[in-house]
Design a protein around this motif. Structure first.
Motif, PDB file in Angstrom:
ATOM      1  N   TYR A  57       0.825  -1.328   0.034  1.00 38.48           N
ATOM      2  CA  TYR A  57       0.032  -0.206   0.031  1.00 38.48           C
ATOM      3  C   TYR A  57       0.827   1.240   0.095  1.00 38.48           C
ATOM      4  N   ARG A  58       1.929   1.498   0.817  1.00 36.34           N
ATOM      5  CA  ARG A  58       2.731   2.635   0.966  1.00 36.34           C
ATOM      6  C   ARG A  58       3.340   2.689  -0.640  1.00 36.34           C
ATOM      7  N   GLU A  59       3.741   1.591  -0.916  1.00 38.14           N
ATOM      8  CA  GLU A  59       4.315   1.878  -2.437  1.00 38.14           C
ATOM      9  C   GLU A  59       3.468   2.273  -3.429  1.00 38.14           C
ATOM     10  N   ALA A  60       2.184   1.913  -3.573  1.00 37.54           N
ATOM     11  CA  ALA A  60       1.195   2.198  -4.443  1.00 37.54           C
ATOM     12  C   ALA A  60       0.905   3.829  -4.174  1.00 37.54           C
ATOM     13  N   ASP A  61       0.893   4.149  -2.725  1.00 35.88           N
ATOM     14  CA  ASP A  61       0.672   5.538  -2.647  1.00 35.88           C
ATOM     15  C   ASP A  61       1.738   6.420  -2.904  1.00 35.88           C
ATOM     16  N   LYS A  62       3.064   6.072  -2.932  1.00 31.08           N
ATOM     17  CA  LYS A  62       4.073   6.561  -3.063  1.00 31.08           C
ATOM     18  C   LYS A  62       4.134   6.940  -4.800  1.00 31.08           C
ATOM     19  N   LYS A  63       3.849   5.935  -5.514  1.00 37.74           N
ATOM     20  CA  LYS A  63       3.781   6.117  -6.920  1.00 37.74           C
ATOM     21  C   LYS A  63       2.381   6.967  -7.387  1.00 37.74           C
ATOM     22  N   LEU A  64       1.308   6.897  -6.596  1.00 39.77           N
ATOM     23  CA  LEU A  64       0.638   7.969  -6.816  1.00 39.77           C
ATOM     24  C   LEU A  64       0.822   9.217  -6.621  1.00 39.77           C
ATOM     25  N   THR A  74      -5.920   2.784  -4.471  1.00 41.75           N
ATOM     26  CA  THR A  74      -4.892   3.787  -4.990  1.00 41.75           C
ATOM     27  C   THR A  74      -4.247   3.589  -6.181  1.00 41.75           C
ATOM     28  N   THR A  75      -3.958   2.209  -6.994  1.00 45.90           N
ATOM     29  CA  THR A  75      -3.503   2.085  -8.053  1.00 45.90           C
ATOM     30  C   THR A  75      -4.584   2.497  -9.089  1.00 45.90           C
ATOM     31  N   GLN A  76      -5.795   2.284  -9.021  1.00 49.66           N
ATOM     32  CA  GLN A  76      -6.999   2.588  -9.848  1.00 49.66           C
ATOM     33  C   GLN A  76      -6.764   4.212 -10.202  1.00 49.66           C
ATOM     34  N   ARG A  77      -6.655   4.923  -8.993  1.00 46.19           N
ATOM     35  CA  ARG A  77      -6.614   6.438  -8.958  1.00 46.19           C
ATOM     36  C   ARG A  77      -5.514   6.840  -9.633  1.00 46.19           C
ATOM     37  N   MET A  78      -4.282   6.239  -9.406  1.00 40.24           N
ATOM     38  CA  MET A  78      -3.009   6.497 -10.253  1.00 40.24           C
ATOM     39  C   MET A  78      -3.054   6.243 -11.519  1.00 40.24           C
ATOM     40  N   GLU A  79      -3.898   5.040 -12.155  1.00 43.98           N
ATOM     41  CA  GLU A  79      -4.086   4.822 -13.496  1.00 43.98           C
ATOM     42  C   GLU A  79      -5.065   6.002 -14.132  1.00 43.98           C
ATOM     43  N   SER A  80      -6.038   6.222 -13.265  1.00 41.00           N
ATOM     44  CA  SER A  80      -6.837   7.558 -13.900  1.00 41.00           C
ATOM     45  C   SER A  80      -6.204   8.830 -14.228  1.00 41.00           C
ATOM     46  N   LEU A  81      -5.184   9.002 -13.304  1.00 41.79           N
ATOM     47  CA  LEU A  81      -4.541  10.340 -13.471  1.00 41.79           C
ATOM     48  C   LEU A  81      -3.357  10.081 -14.374  1.00 41.79           C
ATOM     49  N   ARG A  82      -2.983   9.153 -14.763  1.00 39.67           N
ATOM     50  CA  ARG A  82      -1.960   8.886 -15.834  1.00 39.67           C
ATOM     51  C   ARG A  82      -2.359   9.392 -17.270  1.00 39.67           C
ATOM     52  N   ILE A  83      -3.559   9.576 -17.450  1.00 40.28           N
ATOM     53  CA  ILE A  83      -3.856   9.957 -18.862  1.00 40.28           C
ATOM     54  C   ILE A  83      -3.308  11.276 -18.982  1.00 40.28           C
ATOM     55  N   TRP A  84      -3.304  12.334 -17.919  1.00 37.87           N
ATOM     56  CA  TRP A  84      -2.620  13.542 -18.038  1.00 37.87           C
ATOM     57  C   TRP A  84      -1.107  13.494 -18.091  1.00 37.87           C
ATOM     58  N   ILE A  85      -0.603  12.621 -17.935  1.00 35.70           N
ATOM     59  CA  ILE A  85       0.765  12.435 -18.412  1.00 35.70           C
ATOM     60  C   ILE A  85       0.962  11.499 -19.796  1.00 35.70           C
ATOM     61  N   ASN A  86       0.138  10.623 -20.008  1.00 36.14           N
ATOM     62  CA  ASN A  86       0.457   9.844 -21.250  1.00 36.14           C
ATOM     63  C   ASN A  86      -0.383  10.212 -22.271  1.00 36.14           C
ATOM     64  N   GLY A  87      -1.566  10.799 -22.152  1.00 42.12           N
ATOM     65  CA  GLY A  87      -2.392  11.535 -23.107  1.00 42.12           C
ATOM     66  C   GLY A  87      -3.465  10.396 -23.241  1.00 42.12           C
ATOM     67  N   LEU A  88      -4.486  10.609 -24.317  1.00 44.62           N
ATOM     68  CA  LEU A  88      -5.526   9.970 -24.643  1.00 44.62           C
ATOM     69  C   LEU A  88      -5.265   9.121 -25.916  1.00 44.62           C
ATOM     70  N   PRO A  89      -5.734   7.967 -26.183  1.00 44.63           N
ATOM     71  CA  PRO A  89      -5.658   7.488 -27.521  1.00 44.63           C
ATOM     72  C   PRO A  89      -5.930   8.274 -28.649  1.00 44.63           C
ATOM     73  N   VAL A 102      -4.642  -6.834   6.508  1.00 48.27           N
ATOM     74  CA  VAL A 102      -4.062  -7.418   5.072  1.00 48.27           C
ATOM     75  C   VAL A 102      -5.147  -7.233   4.062  1.00 48.27           C
ATOM     76  N   CYS A 103      -6.561  -7.329   4.606  1.00 48.09           N
ATOM     77  CA  CYS A 103      -7.573  -7.241   3.543  1.00 48.09           C
ATOM     78  C   CYS A 103      -7.710  -5.730   3.341  1.00 48.09           C
ATOM     79  N   LYS A 104      -7.561  -4.857   4.539  1.00 47.28           N
ATOM     80  CA  LYS A 104      -7.635  -3.178   4.432  1.00 47.28           C
ATOM     81  C   LYS A 104      -6.722  -2.761   3.558  1.00 47.28           C
ATOM     82  N   ALA A 105      -5.409  -3.265   3.887  1.00 45.39           N
ATOM     83  CA  ALA A 105      -4.222  -2.790   3.002  1.00 45.39           C
ATOM     84  C   ALA A 105      -4.438  -3.203   1.670  1.00 45.39           C
ATOM     85  N   ASN A 106      -4.753  -4.090   1.332  1.00 47.16           N
ATOM     86  CA  ASN A 106      -4.990  -4.744  -0.073  1.00 47.16           C
ATOM     87  C   ASN A 106      -5.881  -3.745  -0.754  1.00 47.16           C
ATOM     88  N   TYR A 107      -7.002  -3.399  -0.033  1.00 39.75           N
ATOM     89  CA  TYR A 107      -8.334  -2.758  -0.693  1.00 39.75           C
ATOM     90  C   TYR A 107      -7.748  -1.435  -0.788  1.00 39.75           C
TER      91      TYR A 107
END
Length: 131
Positions: A33-40, A103-118, A93-98
Motif C-alpha cells: 500500500y505504501r508503495e502504491a501511495d508513493k507511486k500515486l 490507490t492503484t486505480q486512482r493512479m491509473e486514472s491520473l496517468r492520462i494527464w501524463i500519457n495522453g488519450l488514444p 491485510v484485507c484493508k491494506a489490499n483494498y
C-alpha cells in the motif's frame, strides 16, 4: 524409504518458504500500500509540474484529489463497516489490499494527464492543456 524421507524433507523445506506469520503478511500488505501511495504521489507531482502554467487545472486537480481521498476512505468504511475485530486476524491485510487497489486505480486514472488519450479521442478536456 530413503526416497520418501528425501521427498518429505524437500516438501518441508519448500513449505518453509511459503509460511508467513500474520505479522509478516500485515507488513507486506502495508508495504504494498505504501508503495502504491508513493507511486500515486509521484504521478500527482509530475502532473503538477507539467501543468503548472494551467492554474485553473491545478486548482481543480487539488480539489479533486482531496475529494478522492474522502471517497477512498468512505469506500474502505463501506467495505468494512463493522469494527476491525469482527473481520478476524486477516483484517489488516484485507484493508491494506483494498487501499492498494483503490490507490492503484486512482493512479491509473491520473496517468492520462501524463500519457495522453488514444489517438482520435475527441473529448480531451484538460488532457494536454498545459498552458
Amino acid at each position: 524409504m530413503k526416497h520418501f524421507l528425501i521427498c518429505l524433507l524437500l516438501i518441508v523445506a519448500a513449505s518453509k518458504g511459503f509460511a508467513q506469520t500474520q505479522g509478516e503478511m500485515n507488513r507486506k500488505a502495508n508495504e504494498a500500500y505504501r508503495e502504491a501511495d508513493k507511486k500515486l504521489n509521484e504521478v500527482y507531482q509530475l502532473i503538477q509540474k507539467d501543468y503548472a502554467a494551467n492554474k485553473k487545472f491545478i486548482e481543480n486537480m487539488k480539489v479533486a484529489q482531496r475529494l478522492w481521498i474522502q471517497f477512498r476512505d468512505a469506500q474502505v468504511e463501506m467495505m468494512f463497516p463493522e469494527p476491525a475485530k469482527s473481520y478476524g486476524s486477516m483484517f489488516p491485510v484485507c484493508k491494506a489490499n483494498y487501499l492498494t487497489e483503490l490507490t492503484t486505480q486512482r493512479m491509473e486514472s491520473l496517468r492520462i494527464w501524463i500519457n495522453g488519450l488514444p489517438p482520435g479521442e475527441t473529448c480531451t478536456g484538460s488532457v494536454g492543456a498545459k498552458q
